[in-house]
Design an enzyme around this catalytic site. Structure first.
Site, PDB file in Angstrom:
ATOM      1  N   GLU A   1      -5.214  -4.433  10.716  1.00 28.38           N
ATOM      2  CA  GLU A   1      -4.206  -3.390  10.894  1.00 28.38           C
ATOM      3  C   GLU A   1      -4.521  -2.590  12.160  1.00 28.38           C
ATOM      4  OE1 GLU A   1      -2.295  -2.409   6.791  1.00 28.38           O
ATOM      5  OE2 GLU A   1      -3.935  -1.043   7.165  1.00 28.38           O
ATOM      6  N   GLY A  50       2.609   2.807  10.649  1.00 29.49           N
ATOM      7  CA  GLY A  50       3.572   3.879  10.449  1.00 29.49           C
ATOM      8  C   GLY A  50       4.322   4.297  11.701  1.00 29.49           C
ATOM      9  N   LYS A  53       0.099   4.283  -0.472  1.00 27.86           N
ATOM     10  CA  LYS A  53      -0.538   5.513   0.045  1.00 27.86           C
ATOM     11  C   LYS A  53      -0.268   6.675  -0.931  1.00 27.86           C
ATOM     12  CE  LYS A  53      -0.178   3.444   4.558  1.00 27.86           C
ATOM     13  NZ  LYS A  53      -0.022   3.566   5.997  1.00 27.86           N
ATOM     14  N   SER A 101       3.575  -1.600  10.487  1.00 27.27           N
ATOM     15  CA  SER A 101       5.016  -1.670  10.744  1.00 27.27           C
ATOM     16  C   SER A 101       5.633  -3.030  10.405  1.00 27.27           C
ATOM     17  CB  SER A 101       5.329  -1.262  12.187  1.00 27.27           C
ATOM     18  OG  SER A 101       4.933   0.077  12.410  1.00 27.27           O
ATOM     19  N   ASN A 143       0.869  -1.181   0.000  1.00 35.38           N
ATOM     20  CA  ASN A 143       0.000   0.000   0.000  1.00 35.38           C
ATOM     21  C   ASN A 143       0.904   1.228   0.000  1.00 35.38           C
ATOM     22  OD1 ASN A 143      -1.810   2.026   0.373  1.00 35.38           O
ATOM     23  ND2 ASN A 143      -2.453   1.422   2.430  1.00 35.38           N
ATOM     24  N   HIS A 147      -9.484   1.467   4.805  1.00 34.24           N
ATOM     25  CA  HIS A 147      -8.194   1.659   5.484  1.00 34.24           C
ATOM     26  C   HIS A 147      -8.384   2.653   6.629  1.00 34.24           C
ATOM     27  CE1 HIS A 147      -4.061   2.829   6.282  1.00 34.24           C
ATOM     28  NE2 HIS A 147      -3.716   1.694   5.724  1.00 34.24           N
ATOM     29  N   GLU A 168      -6.696   5.064   7.595  1.00 38.15           N
ATOM     30  CA  GLU A 168      -6.473   6.468   7.238  1.00 38.15           C
ATOM     31  C   GLU A 168      -7.715   7.056   6.562  1.00 38.15           C
ATOM     32  OE1 GLU A 168      -2.767   5.772   5.232  1.00 38.15           O
ATOM     33  OE2 GLU A 168      -1.854   5.347   7.165  1.00 38.15           O
TER      34      GLU A 168
END
Ligand code: 13P
Length: 265
Positions: free
Chosen positions: A178, A184, A16, A224, A14, A106, A108
């Protein structure tokens, strides 16, 4: 101990909001070269930004298929086929490019762009309608984990989606677990904890849809993932691969992750 592979492992990148068209094509061409001799069964998915999708699919169409060959997917999509939705991309537009995989929900998108369960459900419905494989992301926030709510959060995120799949013949989907606090941050979940949640998700699929579907669906871990920890994740029987952000942007690391998934690295 060698894990029996009843499901083909998946390594999904991904990207992003990273990489231009030129960087995408450059990455893919070097990637193909670097995995040319890797004789492993691994499904590789790459999710570049929308602007690079066309370049990526056009580039790959001109390449010889080989054992390890990435499929290009989209990071998001709208649920309608067309209409007055400024800034959105429809399933039809993706299908026209030969795209069959789409990340949905996701964290985000949920947290930064306020996507709610209802719009996520409509996106999954659209994926089913267009026979696209959604990679449905779920995961708890740090506070929720601290309060012991992980399973409840994941269940709430999945319940109506799994009920929707139960009503259709289409069961080609993946789940990415996730945990939000691991994305991240450089702090991954422990393989044991991630595995517990993935096992819980598989049991949920089994009880809502069917044991057959539960045995078939790939459940990925994301948050991560790197070349140091990935092997431990995929050795867990209920973790079938990784949805990788930061480490997937680095060609050498990504190749290494693919080799690890194929038990080749
Ligand atoms: P990182 O690998 O950078 O933690 O990102 C994970 C992720 O969000 C993949 O979808």
């Amino acid at each position: 101990m060698e894990k029996a592979r009843e499901r083909i492992p998946v390594v999904a990148a991904n990207w992003k909001m990273n990489k231009t068209c030129a960087e995408t094509v450059n990455f893919l061409s070097q990637f193909l070269y670097m995995v040319e001799d890797v004789n492993a069964q691994v499904e590789v998915l790459v999710f570049p930004p929308f602007t690079a999708l066309r370049s990526a699919t056009t580039f790959l169409q001109a390449e010889k298929p080989r054992k390890i060959f990435p499929e290009i997917g989209a990071q998001n999509m709208h649920w309608e086929d067309s209409g007055a939705f400024t800034g959105e991309i429809s399933p039809l537009m993706l299908k026209e490019l030969g795209i069959h995989h789409v990340i949905i929900g996701h964290s985000e998108r949920r947290n930064l762009f306020k996507e709610d369960e209802n719009s996520i459900l409509k996106k999954v419905e659209a994926a089913i309608r267009h026979q696209m494989t959604p990679i449905i992301c779920v995961g708890e926030k740090f506070q929720e984990r601290e309060e012991g709510l992980t399973e409840e959060v994941v269940k709430n995120q999945l319940l109506s989606i799994l009920q929707l799949f139960k009503k259709t013949e289409f069961t080609d989907f993946m789940i990415a677990y996730e945990p939000v606090w691991a994305i991240g941050t450089g702090v991954a979940a422990s393989p044991e904890d991630a595995s517990d949640v993935c096992r819980y998700i598989r049991a949920l699929i089994g009880s809502i849809i069917s044991p057959d579907v539960a045995a078939k669906v790939r459940i990925l871990y994301g948050g991560s993932v790197d070349v140091k920890n990935f092997r431990d994740f995929i050795l867990e029987p209920d973790i079938d691969g990784g949805l990788v952000g930061t480490s997937s942007l680095d060609l050498k690391k990504f190749v290494e992750l693919v080799k690890i998934a194929g038990n080749y690295g």
